[in-house]
Write an enzyme that holds these catalytic residues in place. Sequence first.
Site, PDB file in Angstrom:
ATOM      1  N   LYS A 260      -4.106  -0.484  13.825  1.00 16.04           N
ATOM      2  CA  LYS A 260      -5.000   0.531  13.252  1.00 16.04           C
ATOM      3  C   LYS A 260      -6.395   0.016  13.545  1.00 16.04           C
ATOM      4  O   LYS A 260      -6.837  -0.964  12.941  1.00 16.04           O
ATOM      5  CB  LYS A 260      -4.754   0.644  11.747  1.00 16.04           C
ATOM      6  CG  LYS A 260      -5.752   1.533  11.005  1.00 16.04           C
ATOM      7  CD  LYS A 260      -5.368   1.687   9.525  1.00 16.04           C
ATOM      8  CE  LYS A 260      -6.377   2.531   8.759  1.00 16.04           C
ATOM      9  NZ  LYS A 260      -5.977   2.739   7.348  1.00 16.04           N
TER      10      LYS A 260
ATOM     11  N   GLU B 175       3.780   9.239  -0.621  1.00 19.41           N
ATOM     12  CA  GLU B 175       2.381   9.138  -1.064  1.00 19.41           C
ATOM     13  C   GLU B 175       1.838  10.464  -1.586  1.00 19.41           C
ATOM     14  O   GLU B 175       1.206  10.508  -2.639  1.00 19.41           O
ATOM     15  CB  GLU B 175       1.513   8.643   0.111  1.00 19.41           C
ATOM     16  CG  GLU B 175       0.030   8.676  -0.198  1.00 19.41           C
ATOM     17  CD  GLU B 175      -0.843   8.222   0.963  1.00 19.41           C
ATOM     18  OE1 GLU B 175      -0.306   7.857   2.032  1.00 19.41           O
ATOM     19  OE2 GLU B 175      -2.082   8.232   0.792  1.00 19.41           O
TER      20      GLU B 175
ATOM     21  N   GLU C  83       0.862  -1.188   0.000  1.00 17.72           N
ATOM     22  CA  GLU C  83       0.000   0.000   0.000  1.00 17.72           C
ATOM     23  C   GLU C  83       0.893   1.231   0.000  1.00 17.72           C
ATOM     24  O   GLU C  83       1.783   1.381   0.834  1.00 17.72           O
ATOM     25  CB  GLU C  83      -0.919  -0.030   1.233  1.00 17.72           C
ATOM     26  CG  GLU C  83      -1.851   1.167   1.268  1.00 17.72           C
ATOM     27  CD  GLU C  83      -3.177   0.888   1.982  1.00 17.72           C
ATOM     28  OE1 GLU C  83      -3.416  -0.258   2.399  1.00 17.72           O
ATOM     29  OE2 GLU C  83      -3.977   1.837   2.116  1.00 17.72           O
TER      30      GLU C  83
ATOM     31  N   ASP D 221      -3.173  14.238   7.261  1.00 17.18           N
ATOM     32  CA  ASP D 221      -2.646  12.995   6.688  1.00 17.18           C
ATOM     33  C   ASP D 221      -1.413  13.211   5.818  1.00 17.18           C
ATOM     34  O   ASP D 221      -1.519  13.172   4.597  1.00 17.18           O
ATOM     35  CB  ASP D 221      -3.744  12.305   5.862  1.00 17.18           C
ATOM     36  CG  ASP D 221      -3.364  10.885   5.487  1.00 17.18           C
ATOM     37  OD1 ASP D 221      -2.349  10.400   6.000  1.00 17.18           O
ATOM     38  OD2 ASP D 221      -4.099  10.266   4.688  1.00 17.18           O
TER      39      ASP D 221
ATOM     40  N   ARG E 287     -12.188  17.215  10.117  1.00 20.91           N
ATOM     41  CA  ARG E 287     -11.339  16.023  10.203  1.00 20.91           C
ATOM     42  C   ARG E 287     -10.060  16.297  10.990  1.00 20.91           C
ATOM     43  O   ARG E 287      -9.558  15.429  11.703  1.00 20.91           O
ATOM     44  CB  ARG E 287     -11.028  15.553   8.777  1.00 20.91           C
ATOM     45  CG  ARG E 287     -10.239  14.295   8.772  1.00 20.91           C
ATOM     46  CD  ARG E 287     -10.158  13.701   7.391  1.00 20.91           C
ATOM     47  NE  ARG E 287      -8.903  12.987   7.267  1.00 20.91           N
ATOM     48  CZ  ARG E 287      -8.473  12.397   6.172  1.00 20.91           C
ATOM     49  NH1 ARG E 287      -9.209  12.439   5.076  1.00 20.91           N
ATOM     50  NH2 ARG E 287      -7.326  11.759   6.149  1.00 20.91           N
TER      51      ARG E 287
ATOM     52  N   GLU F 237     -10.839   4.210   9.349  1.00 21.26           N
ATOM     53  CA  GLU F 237     -11.012   3.935   7.918  1.00 21.26           C
ATOM     54  C   GLU F 237     -11.548   2.530   7.663  1.00 21.26           C
ATOM     55  O   GLU F 237     -11.018   1.795   6.831  1.00 21.26           O
ATOM     56  CB  GLU F 237      -9.680   4.145   7.170  1.00 21.26           C
ATOM     57  CG  GLU F 237      -9.220   5.595   7.169  1.00 21.26           C
ATOM     58  CD  GLU F 237      -8.048   5.875   6.237  1.00 21.26           C
ATOM     59  OE1 GLU F 237      -7.229   4.966   6.015  1.00 21.26           O
ATOM     60  OE2 GLU F 237      -7.965   7.015   5.735  1.00 21.26           O
TER      61      GLU F 237
HETATM   62  O1  GCW Z   1      -2.620   8.200   4.172  1.00 17.99           O
HETATM   63  C1  GCW Z   1      -3.658   7.281   4.235  1.00 17.99           C
HETATM   64  C2  GCW Z   1      -3.378   6.366   3.094  1.00 17.99           C
HETATM   65  C3  GCW Z   1      -3.846   4.972   3.314  1.00 17.99           C
HETATM   66  C4  GCW Z   1      -3.298   4.502   4.654  1.00 17.99           C
HETATM   67  C5  GCW Z   1      -3.866   5.388   5.739  1.00 17.99           C
HETATM   68  C6  GCW Z   1      -3.302   5.047   7.102  1.00 17.99           C
HETATM   69  C7  GCW Z   1      -2.536   2.326   5.291  1.00 17.99           C
HETATM   70  O2  GCW Z   1      -3.955   6.911   1.941  1.00 17.99           O
HETATM   71  O3  GCW Z   1      -3.373   4.194   2.255  1.00 17.99           O
HETATM   72  O4  GCW Z   1      -3.588   3.152   4.914  1.00 17.99           O
HETATM   73  O5  GCW Z   1      -3.516   6.722   5.500  1.00 17.99           O
HETATM   74  O6  GCW Z   1      -2.323   5.671   7.479  1.00 17.99           O
HETATM   75  O7  GCW Z   1      -3.833   4.189   7.772  1.00 17.99           O
END
Ligand code: GCW
Length: 682
Positions: A256, A361, A131, A333, A304, A260
């Site tokens: 986690k 990312e 990922e 994020d 958020r 999400e």
């Molecule tokens: O930044 C986001 C990403 C997801 C990631 C998530 C996280 C692993 O787009 O891909 O999942 O955060 O940090 O849990």
Amino acid sequence: MILMCVPFSLHAEDGHNLWLRRESAAPVNVVCSKNSATIDIAKQELHQGWQGKTNATVVLAIKQNKFIRGDGYMLSTYGVQANTDLGILYGVYAFLSHQQTENPIRDVIISNPSYERRILDHWDNLDGTIERGYAGRSIFWRNGRDSLVVTEQDKKLWKEYAHVDASIGINGAVLDNVNASSLILTTEYLNRVKSIADVLRPYGIRTYLSVNFASPAVIGGLKTADPLNPEVQKWWKDKAKEIYGIIPDFGGFLVKASSEGQPGPQDYGRTHADGANMLADALKHYGGIIMWRAFVYSSSGDDRAKQAYSEFMPLDGKFHDNVIIQVKNGPVDFQPREPFSPLFGAMKRTSVMPELEITQEYLGQAIHLVFLAPMWEEFLKSDTYQEGEGSTVARCTDGSIFPQKYTAIAGVANIGLDTNWCDHPFAQANWYAFGRLAWNNQLSSIQIADEWLKLTFKPTTLEDKTKLTVLPTVWNIKFLNPVKQLMLESREAAVNYMMPLGLHHIFSANGHYGPGPWWAPKWVRKDWTPPYFHQADTAGIGFDRTQNGSDAVSQYQEPLRSLFNNVKYCPEIYLLWFHHLPWTYKMRNGRTLWDALCYHYQEGLDQVREFQKIWDNVKPYVDPERFSVVQSKLRQQCVNAQVWKDACLLYFQQFSRMPIPYDIERPAHDLNDLIQNDIRRR
Ligand code: GCW
């Protein structure tokens, strides 16, 4: 002069050896009274890398010294002293690095780690995909019938990986994605984990796993995964026993949960503390830790950026002492620029660890050259003011201010099966920078860039050196200095051409690569779309997080709260993060907000063009392989920067209804074309 005009090319480099390119070593005598697998590696490294006097004697002494902490070390001209075998190994790597960077050890140097645990989080799925990975498939997992067979090739690669990690002080690896499959906890997978752990161990790297909170139900046959259910608790205890039976130094779990769509304690009406503590109790007896992530938000929440704080602050003090809350650097994020997450320094009775994202990312994904040390330095040096002035994020997390049973820092890895591990040759610098900052959170990006460039690009073979030492300091002047400058500017350039002045999360779709300020399909949650974050309309642009808006500012300690809240004092780099402002708002330099945006986008593009020139100019000093890869990636970056600029300016212009200033280059694209054809990674 004649030599300088003769075209020559340097020794080919595939990048596999990263910053550990060993020169032809001189013979050296290594004296050490102790033997262990780790000490053997230390000795071997010295024999393979010695650049000092021929037949010199180096002493490796394991002796208690009250100024050396943990796996820290002391270097002198004669050798290395440490409290532990691992300290010796780290000291040896540092010693060799001093030699290679021509930075002689003149005096005694003591170096202690800032964080006790320095961990790479691999978001590797068990089928071998990664990922947010941009450098090939996983080095740990693969698909197919032989997926769990451990080959000699696997072991060789894991050993190389361990060697690289240890050279920068990384001492932990989470082997699987935080979006975790329960399968990792089955005996078959645990056996492969054991094989990996056995290879990593002599290099001082502990193995950790991400676990799926619903595992007792998914693979354990239970009806629930409720953390307060005694059968669930027993299942985890039994699992811990099984794991520690085969991996006695297992580090712990990364979780986690209730985030999400991942299962978690909230599915059973329990809190994050209930969930984390239950797992912590299962590992406690063995010394294992739980890294519980604070990356939580729901679509019903108001802002958020506020949610992790709102959810975790009431739980401060409720976590058992082997739980560490893992917090991303910013409240949203891993954006190109965010203020620090207000949880740092605020949770005073709970251990907190930073999570950084090494994989790019949101920063051009192994296509763009973006050196991340300046971003992490900015973050670590941010003052939280939580215990008065000087309560930087670094000091709030490394045990200097709050006593924490464990201190730690994690980085989401950017490596894969690609020959050079990271795809972009300069992405290697981010792996290096993470390790160096985890070891010493006070280091400057300049020093890190300087070390890395010397270790990674300085000619190593005698032949290459002869070619380049035509003039003594040529390499420094012609290569090191300009490329270092390029690296140090590269993050600000990305902020400029992607999302300046506090804009954030305006990427197209879920690929997080190209621009998409317009991207808002009806079926997608609002808080996953750019318009939610930029809030552009004819009245202005930006997210109002002041006391009149979402009041996220109140999550910060004074004086930051007032500073961020007041548009006059809010640092302009965070302007649109905290404020919704009219297009005509006057910036400190007198420009309108609209004009300022235009200039930032242009500046970002100009910076990338300049990077291209700098790189073209260093051609004689780089091997042809790496030269052309970087050149071609810079071309793509330049095209992308142009797209970012055109897309954002043309889109926002629909609201500002103001002209693009005369001295800004005209867009080279049509907005509709850009909307139809989102740029994708090639
Ligand atoms: O930044 C986001 C990403 C997801 C990631 C998530 C996280 C692993 O787009 O891909 O999942 O955060 O940090 O849990």
